[in-house]
Design an enzyme around this catalytic site. Structure first.
Site, short mmCIF file in Angstrom:
data_model
loop_
_atom_site.label_atom_id
_atom_site.label_comp_id
_atom_site.label_asym_id
_atom_site.label_seq_id
_atom_site.Cartn_x
_atom_site.Cartn_y
_atom_site.Cartn_z
CE1 TYR A 119 8.67 -27.27 35.40
CE2 TYR A 119 9.65 -25.37 36.49
CZ TYR A 119 8.76 -25.91 35.57
OH TYR A 119 7.96 -25.08 34.82
CD1 TRP A 121 10.71 -23.33 32.26
CD2 TRP A 121 10.71 -22.26 30.29
NE1 TRP A 121 9.40 -23.09 31.93
CE2 TRP A 121 9.37 -22.42 30.72
CE3 TRP A 121 10.94 -21.61 29.09
CZ2 TRP A 121 8.27 -21.95 29.99
CZ3 TRP A 121 9.86 -21.15 28.35
CH2 TRP A 121 8.54 -21.33 28.80
N1 MGD Z 1 6.34 -16.10 42.62
C1 MGD Z 1 6.29 -16.76 41.47
N2 MGD Z 1 7.16 -17.76 41.25
C2 MGD Z 1 7.14 -18.44 40.07
C3 MGD Z 1 6.18 -18.11 39.08
C4 MGD Z 1 5.25 -17.05 39.36
O1 MGD Z 1 4.37 -16.74 38.53
N3 MGD Z 1 5.36 -16.40 40.54
N4 MGD Z 1 6.16 -18.79 37.90
C5 MGD Z 1 6.70 -20.15 37.89
C6 MGD Z 1 6.89 -20.65 36.54
S1 MGD Z 1 5.51 -20.56 35.52
C7 MGD Z 1 8.03 -21.22 36.10
S2 MGD Z 1 8.04 -21.97 34.56
C8 MGD Z 1 9.25 -21.27 36.93
C9 MGD Z 1 10.56 -21.08 36.14
O2 MGD Z 1 11.62 -21.57 36.87
P1 MGD Z 1 12.99 -22.09 36.20
O3 MGD Z 1 12.72 -22.71 34.88
O4 MGD Z 1 13.71 -22.91 37.20
O5 MGD Z 1 13.74 -20.70 35.99
P2 MGD Z 1 14.98 -20.30 35.08
O6 MGD Z 1 15.46 -18.99 35.60
O7 MGD Z 1 14.61 -20.36 33.64
O8 MGD Z 1 16.06 -21.41 35.42
C10 MGD Z 1 16.79 -22.09 34.47
C11 MGD Z 1 18.22 -22.29 34.97
O9 MGD Z 1 18.91 -23.11 34.00
C12 MGD Z 1 20.19 -22.54 33.74
N5 MGD Z 1 20.61 -22.95 32.39
C13 MGD Z 1 20.39 -22.29 31.23
N6 MGD Z 1 20.90 -23.00 30.21
C14 MGD Z 1 21.47 -24.11 30.73
C15 MGD Z 1 22.18 -25.21 30.16
O10 MGD Z 1 22.37 -25.34 28.95
N7 MGD Z 1 22.63 -26.19 31.03
C16 MGD Z 1 22.44 -26.10 32.37
N8 MGD Z 1 22.91 -27.08 33.14
N9 MGD Z 1 21.77 -25.05 32.92
C17 MGD Z 1 21.29 -24.08 32.11
C18 MGD Z 1 19.99 -21.05 33.90
O11 MGD Z 1 21.20 -20.38 34.13
C19 MGD Z 1 19.00 -20.99 35.08
O12 MGD Z 1 19.66 -20.94 36.31
O13 MGD Z 1 9.15 -20.26 37.95
C20 MGD Z 1 7.96 -20.37 38.73
N10 MGD Z 1 8.03 -19.44 39.86
N1 MGD Z 2 8.97 -12.10 29.02
C1 MGD Z 2 8.66 -13.26 29.60
N2 MGD Z 2 7.62 -14.00 29.13
C2 MGD Z 2 7.27 -15.16 29.73
C3 MGD Z 2 8.01 -15.68 30.83
C4 MGD Z 2 9.11 -14.90 31.31
O1 MGD Z 2 9.79 -15.26 32.29
N3 MGD Z 2 9.38 -13.70 30.69
N4 MGD Z 2 7.65 -16.88 31.39
C5 MGD Z 2 6.81 -17.79 30.60
C6 MGD Z 2 6.19 -18.83 31.43
S1 MGD Z 2 7.21 -20.05 32.06
C7 MGD Z 2 4.86 -18.90 31.67
S2 MGD Z 2 4.22 -20.23 32.54
C8 MGD Z 2 3.94 -17.88 31.18
C9 MGD Z 2 3.01 -17.46 32.32
O2 MGD Z 2 1.91 -16.81 31.87
P1 MGD Z 2 0.83 -16.28 32.96
O3 MGD Z 2 0.65 -17.30 33.99
O4 MGD Z 2 -0.35 -15.82 32.23
O5 MGD Z 2 1.65 -15.03 33.49
P2 MGD Z 2 1.78 -14.14 34.79
O6 MGD Z 2 2.76 -13.11 34.34
O7 MGD Z 2 2.07 -14.93 35.98
O8 MGD Z 2 0.36 -13.48 34.98
C10 MGD Z 2 -0.27 -12.69 34.02
C11 MGD Z 2 -1.13 -11.65 34.71
O9 MGD Z 2 -2.18 -12.27 35.43
C12 MGD Z 2 -2.63 -11.35 36.41
N5 MGD Z 2 -3.12 -12.08 37.57
C13 MGD Z 2 -2.40 -12.62 38.59
N6 MGD Z 2 -3.22 -13.25 39.44
C14 MGD Z 2 -4.48 -13.10 38.96
C15 MGD Z 2 -5.76 -13.53 39.39
O10 MGD Z 2 -5.93 -14.20 40.41
N7 MGD Z 2 -6.83 -13.18 38.62
C16 MGD Z 2 -6.70 -12.47 37.48
N8 MGD Z 2 -7.78 -12.20 36.78
N9 MGD Z 2 -5.49 -12.04 37.06
C17 MGD Z 2 -4.41 -12.36 37.78
C18 MGD Z 2 -1.46 -10.48 36.78
O11 MGD Z 2 -1.83 -9.11 36.74
C19 MGD Z 2 -0.40 -10.86 35.77
O12 MGD Z 2 0.26 -9.75 35.21
O13 MGD Z 2 4.65 -16.74 30.72
C20 MGD Z 2 5.71 -17.07 29.83
N10 MGD Z 2 6.20 -15.83 29.26
MO MO Z 3 6.12 -21.35 33.45
#
Ligand code: MGD
Ligand code: MGD
Ligand code: MO
Length: 811
Positions: A119, A121
């Site tokens: 898993y 991005w």
């Molecule tokens: N506490 C907490 N944890 C969360 C979340 C949260 O809201 N709270 N959100 C979750 C969510 S929504 C998501 S989507 C995940 C994201 O989690 P990930 O998608 O695992 O996070 P990234 O940091 O984007 O990791 C991508 C990795 O791929 C590597 N990479 C980039 N380009 C390439 C390439 O071309 N080839 C290879 N082989 N590698 C590459 C980057 O260096 C990086 O280490 O995190 C989750 N974790």
């Molecule tokens: N710049 C930037 N943009 C991103 C990403 C990134 O890494 N960087 N990651 C992308 C990814 S993979 C994803 S999945 C999306 C995620 O998009 P979301 O899941 O919407 O994002 P979060 O930043 O986890 O949360 C948004 C807000 O929800 C509020 N929140 C948290 N828990 C609760 C709750 O229980 N109730 C309510 N009402 N509010 C709550 C928090 O204050 C938080 O700031 O964002 C994407 N956009």
């Molecule tokens: Mo995500």
């Protein structure tokens, strides 16, 4: 972003790149990026583009093998993962080792013992996307244990088909569009806000950034935004939003309280509910506290969920107030306002990345149904506005082709994406997942490319323990990230700046061209998998005899076959990008979610058993889960403010997405480092909360709970609920010997608990902590420098000792 006038022109070459955060023009000289500019098609390019300048920093320069593994073979001293030095080896050596190890594990233990879900991005690029490369490789390998769902939206993905008979992602593209919202919506209620910084991003390729413009236009047109959540700035200033601060994780109780008010005040749209919904009588009985029998109607099977759901208490505004911390009078006033106005109810994904995360998405739909506005222009149900950039763009996106990935083989299991620690801990242990049962496989080899479990997974201390179980861990990574450091074999991958590709955003294709030669001895993921496939005997199948550049052209031609207006490949590359009219606006730019169903419920029924919106689902009842009832309901999470755990841990941790980066990517680089406080990830603390603990702005603080601890830099800010602290995700995990992360990674504190047996999603947003001032000299952060590496030169000198004793190198 660089201004055009800053760019020295002599010897400068400009190429384009498509990323998850938009398309850019990259100016380079001699392989060095001198400027990153927004693509001319983008009215508001993301600041995230600036990080691309740093693609050559902190790179894995050569294949590297953990010293104990190299010396003693698979399974050697796995407790030293992350501590052992690495030994650099030649590519041929590394590839021989990896191929032999894949073959050994498959032959001795079966394909299920290889975990290749991988898993993450990675980087955008239709061909280069590491996860597609790996999935294609693993399918020809004979399969592997795989993952289903995403960390982003697992619980929503799970519940969607049961409530509206369509997948979450399909629904996403059919959302009510901004143009309709501007014209018709009066009140836009946003559970979890609509964070401007989050809208920079769309997985696979963000097109031009229009989100802020739409928010401003809507606000100007008179749309009143209401931000329901713990942070005031979850809705941008330009929206002129009202803020209803609520205890995180309690939204469902608020929604139930609103529904109760609407019903008892005669404002529920009974006609809509009986015509368009299945199960309203039961849900009404539940909300009114009419007892289990009334709420379960003619369901005669077992009701194990009744232990978690309160059927007897009416879900009054007063009741909801006690759970949520919102005044009862505000709840009643909001219910009345919602009924009076054209109201759109939106959920951010954050609300479902929490314990029982299926429920907010379901209860909000129920609320929209009670208001009777589902399918009306500008009213009803919306979701994930503000969680990705193109939501509400008013289009059904055609799929932009990518690397073909063959079908999954039957056999090796698929686990819910975020159950990896449980899988590693408990081979053969049973699991429930979305109506089926399975047993975790006995994983011996973990293979990851393009993702970072030591970023994305919860409770990293627990993952660290489980991570010791497999015999071999292979990671393909450009950078010395926290997962690369915890591998046995690290294969250095290129970044998109070092290869040609096609970027796909929703309305155009970008001809991505390499800016630089591969850094160090890094190689494209394709090159790596192709050579492994060759060693394992399926090279021809994997490559189909094509070079990477030939594949890029093939992918373009697949697109062109579906879009006759697209120019020939050569012209596309020359022009640098092509608008793809056949791809854009496939749907109605003025679309309204569920409008067709509303206008003709019998002729255009939903693909649910009743053809209606399901406020009760027999299938879920049949599953007999104790944590997912067959109707939306409030259930106590394992911890929350004002509930379980809050006597010991008085603060809620909001670990939202970072403003300055994408997840953990480029956290080592200047743009993200510039945001650090006291050299660590900033944590926002309410001034009252800080004062009660003797914390001043800029202090190093320690956040802790029973699961772990991390250090962070205090930022005092009154734009959050006083009982909340906000520490974004993405700081590079840097555990001290006692497990305290010195860089400030919130996943040292979060709990690794599935949302429910239905969705099994991550519960990152259910997390209580305490915070204190860090006394004494804070330890330095070590995760941004490469680990200890014994260079190739030295390893060549001792080559004789290095054949791992358990890896047959015969492939
Ligand atoms: N506490 C907490 N944890 C969360 C979340 C949260 O809201 N709270 N959100 C979750 C969510 S929504 C998501 S989507 C995940 C994201 O989690 P990930 O998608 O695992 O996070 P990234 O940091 O984007 O990791 C991508 C990795 O791929 C590597 N990479 C980039 N380009 C390439 C390439 O071309 N080839 C290879 N082989 N590698 C590459 C980057 O260096 C990086 O280490 O995190 C989750 N974790
Ligand atoms: N710049 C930037 N943009 C991103 C990403 C990134 O890494 N960087 N990651 C992308 C990814 S993979 C994803 S999945 C999306 C995620 O998009 P979301 O899941 O919407 O994002 P979060 O930043 O986890 O949360 C948004 C807000 O929800 C509020 N929140 C948290 N828990 C609760 C709750 O229980 N109730 C309510 N009402 N509010 C709550 C928090 O204050 C938080 O700031 O964002 C994407 N956009
Ligand atoms: Mo995500």
């Amino acid at each position: 972003m660089s201004a055009a006038s800053d760019i020295p022109t002599a010897g400068v070459r400009t190429t384009a790149i498509g990323t998850h955060f938009g398309s850019f023009l990259v100016d380079s000289r001699d392989g060095e990026v001198v400027a990153v500019r927004g693509h001319p098609t983008d009215p508001e390019p993301s600041h995230l583009g600036e990080s691309l300048r740093h693609f050559a920093e902190n790179r894995v320069m050569r294949p590297a093998v953990r010293q104990s593994w190299l010396r003693d073979g698979p399974g050697a001293a796995t407790e030293l993962r992350g501590d052992d030095p690495f030994v650099e080896v030649e590519w041929d050596t590394a590839l021989d080792l990896v191929a032999a190890e894949l073959a050994r594990v498959r032959d001795d233990h079966g394909n299920a013992s290889v975990f290749g879900g991988s898993y993450g991005w990675g980087s955008a690029g239709r061909f280069g996307l590491a996860s597609s490369q790996q999935h294609r490789f693993m399918r020809f390998f004979g399969g592997c244990t795989d993952q289903k769902g995403t960390y982003s939206s697992a619980a929503a993905e799970a519940i969607f088909p049961y409530m509206v008979g369509t997948g979450y992602h399909a629904g996403l593209a059919r959302q009510t569009s901004w143009s309709v919202i501007c014209e018709h919506t009066e009140l836009f209620v946003c559970f979890g806000g609509m964070r401007a910084s989050n809208s920079h991003v769309t997985y696979g390729g963000q097109g031009p950034h229009h989100h802020n413009d739409w928010v401003a236009r809507a606000s100007k047109a008179g749309v009143q935004f209401l931000n329901v959540g713990p942070l005031r700035d979850d809705l941008d200033k330009s929206a002129d939003a009202r803020w209803l601060s609520i205890r995180p994780g309690t939204d469902v109780a608020l929604m139930a309280g609103i529904i109760h008010t609407l019903v008892t005040d005669g404002l529920a749209d009974e006609e809509f509910l009986t015509t368009y919904c299945h199960g309203w009588d039961r849900l009404r009985a539940h909300v009114l506290g009419g007892g289990l029998a009334a709420a379960c109607g003619d369901w005669r099977g077992p009701t194990p969920w009744a232990n978690a759901v309160d059927y007897d208490t009416p879900k009054t505004a007063q009741w909801a107030s006690e759970v949520t911390g919102v005044d009862a009078s505000d709840i009643i006033a909001l219910a009345h306002e919602m009924a009076r106005k054209r109201t759109l109810v939106n959920l951010s994904l954050s609300t479902q990345r929490a314990h029982h995360g299926e429920q907010p998405y379901w209860m909000a739909l129920a609320l929209a149904c009670v208001l009777g506005q589902v399918g009306l222009p500008g009213g009803g149900y919306a979701f994930s506005f503000g969680t990705q950039g193109n939501t509400g763009a008013g289009q059904t996106r055609a799929r932009i082709p990518g690397l073909p990935v063959p079908m999954r083989q039957p056999g090796p299991p698929t686990i819910a994406v975020s159950r990896i620690t449980e899988m590693l801990e408990g081979p053969r242990e049973p699991f429930d997942f979305d109506g089926r049962t399975g047993r975790f496989p006995d994983v011996r080899l973990v293979y990851w490319s393009g993702g970072n479990p030591f970023h994305h997974h919860q409770d990293l201390n627990r993952l660290m323990q489980a991570w010791q179980r497999p015999e071999t861990i292979v990671v393909q990574e450009p950078f010395w990230s926290s997962v690369a450091r915890r591998a046995d074999i690290v294969l250095p991958a290129t970044t998109p700046l070092e290869r040609n590709d096609i970027g796909g955003a929703e309305t155009m294709l970008i001809a991505m061209a390499a800016v630089a030669e591969p850094v160090g001895e890094s190689r494209d993921d394709y090159w790596i998998f192709a050579r492994l496939a060759e060693r394992l005997g399926f090279g021809e199948q994997f490559t189909e005899g094509r070079t990477a550049d030939e594949w890029v052209e093939v992918i373009y031609e697949i697109h062109r076959a579906a879009d006759p207006e697209a120019p020939p490949y050569e012209e596309f590359r020359r022009e640098g990008y092509v608008m793809a009219p056949g791809m854009a606006l496939m749907g109605d730019p003025e679309q309204v979610f569920l409008e067709a169903f509303r206008s003709d419920p019998d002729g255009k029924p939903l693909h649910t058993p009743s053809g209606r919106i399901q406020l009760w689902n027999d299938k879920i009842a049949e599953y007999g889960y104790d944590d997912c009832p067959p109707h939306p309901a409030w259930m106590e999470p394992f911890e929350r403010l004002g509930g379980a755990g809050s006597d010991r841990w008085p603060l809620h941790l909001v670990s939202n997405q970072p403003v300055a980066r994408l997840h953990s990517q480029f956290d080592h680089a200047a743009p993200s480092q510039a945001t650090k406080v006291a050299g660590r990830e900033p944590v926002r603390i309410h001034p009252e909360t800080a004062a009660a603990r003797g914390i001043s702005d800029g202090d190093v603080v320690r956040l802790y709970n029973d699961r772990g601890a991390c250090l962070a830099g205090a930022v005092l800010d009154d734009s959050l609920l006083p009982e909340a602290v906000q520490l974004s995700t993405g700081a590079w995990y840097d555990p001290a010997p006692d497990g305290t992360c010195r860089a400030g990674n919130p996943n040292t504190l979060t709990a690794d608990v599935g949302t429910s047996r239905l969705g099994q999603g991550p519960s990152a947003h259910t997390c209580l902590v305490e915070v204190e001032r860090y006394e004494g000299k804070p330890p330095p952060v070590e995760s941004y420098a490469p680990p200890e590496i014994l260079p190739l030169r030295d390893s060549r000198a001792t080559a004789g000792n290095q054949t791992p004793n358990r890896s047959p190198c015969s492939v």
